[in-house]
Design a protein around this motif. Structure first.
Motif, short mmCIF file in Angstrom:
data_model
loop_
_atom_site.label_atom_id
_atom_site.label_comp_id
_atom_site.label_asym_id
_atom_site.label_seq_id
_atom_site.Cartn_x
_atom_site.Cartn_y
_atom_site.Cartn_z
N HIS A 60 -18.66 -9.84 29.08
CA HIS A 60 -17.82 -10.19 27.94
C HIS A 60 -17.81 -9.02 26.96
N THR A 61 -16.64 -8.78 26.38
CA THR A 61 -16.51 -7.70 25.40
C THR A 61 -15.69 -8.18 24.21
N PHE A 62 -16.18 -7.89 23.02
CA PHE A 62 -15.49 -8.21 21.77
C PHE A 62 -15.28 -6.92 21.01
N LYS A 63 -14.05 -6.68 20.58
CA LYS A 63 -13.76 -5.51 19.77
C LYS A 63 -13.56 -5.93 18.33
N ALA A 64 -14.26 -5.31 17.41
CA ALA A 64 -14.14 -5.61 15.99
C ALA A 64 -13.53 -4.42 15.28
N TYR A 65 -12.60 -4.71 14.38
CA TYR A 65 -11.92 -3.69 13.59
C TYR A 65 -12.36 -3.89 12.15
N GLU A 66 -13.19 -3.01 11.64
CA GLU A 66 -13.88 -3.21 10.36
C GLU A 66 -12.98 -2.74 9.22
N VAL A 67 -12.60 -3.68 8.31
CA VAL A 67 -11.60 -3.35 7.30
C VAL A 67 -12.13 -3.41 5.87
N LYS A 68 -13.47 -3.43 5.70
CA LYS A 68 -14.07 -3.29 4.38
C LYS A 68 -13.49 -4.26 3.34
N HIS A 69 -13.38 -5.53 3.70
CA HIS A 69 -12.99 -6.59 2.76
C HIS A 69 -11.56 -6.43 2.22
N GLU A 70 -10.69 -5.69 2.92
CA GLU A 70 -9.32 -5.57 2.42
C GLU A 70 -8.61 -6.90 2.56
N SER A 71 -7.68 -7.18 1.63
CA SER A 71 -7.02 -8.48 1.61
C SER A 71 -5.62 -8.43 2.20
N LYS A 72 -5.07 -7.26 2.46
CA LYS A 72 -3.70 -7.22 2.96
C LYS A 72 -3.66 -7.56 4.44
N PRO A 73 -2.59 -8.22 4.90
CA PRO A 73 -2.48 -8.58 6.31
C PRO A 73 -2.39 -7.34 7.20
N LEU A 74 -2.80 -7.50 8.45
CA LEU A 74 -2.63 -6.41 9.41
C LEU A 74 -1.15 -6.20 9.67
N SER A 101 -7.57 -11.42 7.28
CA SER A 101 -6.58 -11.27 6.21
C SER A 101 -5.16 -11.58 6.66
N GLY A 102 -4.99 -12.15 7.85
CA GLY A 102 -3.67 -12.54 8.31
C GLY A 102 -2.90 -11.40 8.96
N PHE A 103 -1.63 -11.66 9.26
CA PHE A 103 -0.76 -10.71 9.95
C PHE A 103 0.62 -10.73 9.31
N THR A 104 1.29 -9.59 9.32
CA THR A 104 2.68 -9.57 8.89
C THR A 104 3.55 -10.18 10.00
N THR A 105 4.78 -10.56 9.64
CA THR A 105 5.68 -11.16 10.63
C THR A 105 5.97 -10.21 11.78
N SER A 106 6.18 -8.94 11.47
CA SER A 106 6.46 -7.98 12.53
C SER A 106 5.24 -7.77 13.42
N ALA A 107 4.03 -7.88 12.84
CA ALA A 107 2.82 -7.75 13.64
C ALA A 107 2.69 -8.93 14.61
N ARG A 108 3.06 -10.12 14.14
CA ARG A 108 3.02 -11.28 15.02
C ARG A 108 3.98 -11.11 16.20
N ASP A 109 5.18 -10.62 15.90
CA ASP A 109 6.17 -10.41 16.96
C ASP A 109 5.67 -9.40 17.98
N LYS A 110 5.02 -8.35 17.49
CA LYS A 110 4.51 -7.31 18.38
C LYS A 110 3.44 -7.87 19.30
N ALA A 111 2.53 -8.69 18.78
CA ALA A 111 1.47 -9.27 19.60
C ALA A 111 2.04 -10.21 20.66
N ILE A 112 3.04 -11.02 20.27
CA ILE A 112 3.66 -11.94 21.23
C ILE A 112 4.31 -11.16 22.36
N ARG A 113 4.96 -10.05 22.02
CA ARG A 113 5.63 -9.23 23.03
C ARG A 113 4.64 -8.68 24.04
#
Length: 348
Positions: A60-74, A101-113
């Protein structure tokens, strides 16, 4: 496999939850490369990889992206990078990005694609009946499961040291260095102050289930509230506790050579205090809002120590788990500038 956008503290929670399911020795944490911030044109945050090995193989592998408590969506650029890294690992069948911190709409579309599932780890404020109907409870998790830690604490403590090899009286200050039997600096306890904190923890961990501590806890309720600046605590009582510490291999400089500390007696007062409230988190699938899991997580007073109540949205089962991260996990997480507690209490 999951790709996460988390603060250092939440990275610690991720490692802790892995340790709940697998033995801590099977869990490894590795700091990776910086992730490019395309808007700023420079690397910004670091990848953290958590792997679990079974029978000598990484399973099993988990990748973490460390964002230092930022509040803006990916945004879409960040999610695109994470998707490409996930897609470059064809042996992993379950791929997801988890953000605090959530995702922008375009980020959601990209992940779905790209066929990547999105989750958001957020404060757990929705009523339980909306996501965890099997519990048949009304209200939020905090309303249905109010919790806080009860801590047994030493106050106004003093230490008396016995070193049988010493040829005369000596004193040790908190900032004095400690040594091992070979005369080298002690690998675990750098100063006597560090060692004092360890002994206070050790003492209260031994004493909290025994009398009179257990009797006092049953007899005197610990207040749930107090004025600002006042500790929520019960009555204090005098106590003495002697610890045999020969096995710690701790030596002090007495002025006439180094001598092993054989025992330490703590004199002072013990007191039950109410600690901080736990964190209530839920991981929701985006965009539908279905819950993946919910947890009440209370950081312990020892470094890397946690208590967790884990909820499943499909059953009535609630898991109560105690976690102590291994030294190798803590050494890696420290590099993420995780603030570590230094209090001297034990919990029950």
């Amino acid at each position: 496999m999951s790709k996460l956008a988390l603060s250092p503290m939440l990275v610690q929670y991720l490692v802790g939850l892995c340790c709940l399911r697998w033995h801590p020795d099977a869990v490894d944490v590795v700091l990776g490369d910086m992730v490019l911030d395309t808007a700023a044109g420079k690397p910004r945050d670091v990848d953290v990889t958590v792997t679990i090995s079974q029978s000598g193989h990484v399973t099993h592998t988990f990748k973490a992206y460390e964002v230092k408590h930022e509040s803006k969506p990916l945004d879409v650029a960040e999610v695109e990078q994470l998707c490409l890294k996930l897609l470059d690992m064809p042996s992993v069948t379950h791929k997801a990005i988890v953000s605090a911190s959530g995702f922008t709409t375009s980020a959601r579309d990209k992940a779905i694609r790209h066929g990547i599932t999105l989750y958001e780890l957020r404060p757990w404020t929705r009523p339980l009946q909306e996501q965890f109907p099997s519990l048949t409870m009304q209200g939020t998790a905090q309303e249905c499961f109010p919790m806080s830690q009860l801590l047994l604490c030493w106050i106004d403590e003093q230490f008396a040291i016995v070193a049988r090899e010493a040829t005369g009286p000596f004193s040790v200050q908190s900032n004095d260095g400690l040594f091992d039997s070979s005369g080298k600096k002690h690998a675990k306890h750098k100063t006597f102050g560090d060692y004092q904190n360890e002994l206070l923890f050790r003492s209260t961990e031994i004493l909290f289930p025994l009398g009179p501590a257990a009797t006092v806890l049953r007899t005197f309720p610990i207040p749930h509230s107090a004025p600002d600046g006042i500790v929520r605590a019960g009555p204090a009582w005098p106590h003495t506790h002697t610890l045999d510490v020969q096995g710690d291999d701790v030596y002090v400089d007495t002025g006439n050579g180094i001598c092993r500390i054989d025992s330490v007696t703590i004199n002072g007062y013990l007191q039950w205090q109410r600690g901080g409230d736990p964190l209530y988190y839920v991981m929701d699938e985006i965009p539908g809002g279905e819950a993946f899991a919910g947890a009440l997580i209370a950081p312990g007073k020892r470094e890397g120590q946690m208590t967790a109540l884990v909820f499943s949205p499909k059953t009535r089962d609630i898991g109560i788990n105690f976690v102590q991260l291994a030294k190798k996990h803590l050494n890696c997480i420290r590099e993420l500038t995780l603030a570590q507690p230094t209090a001297k209490n034990s919990e029950t």
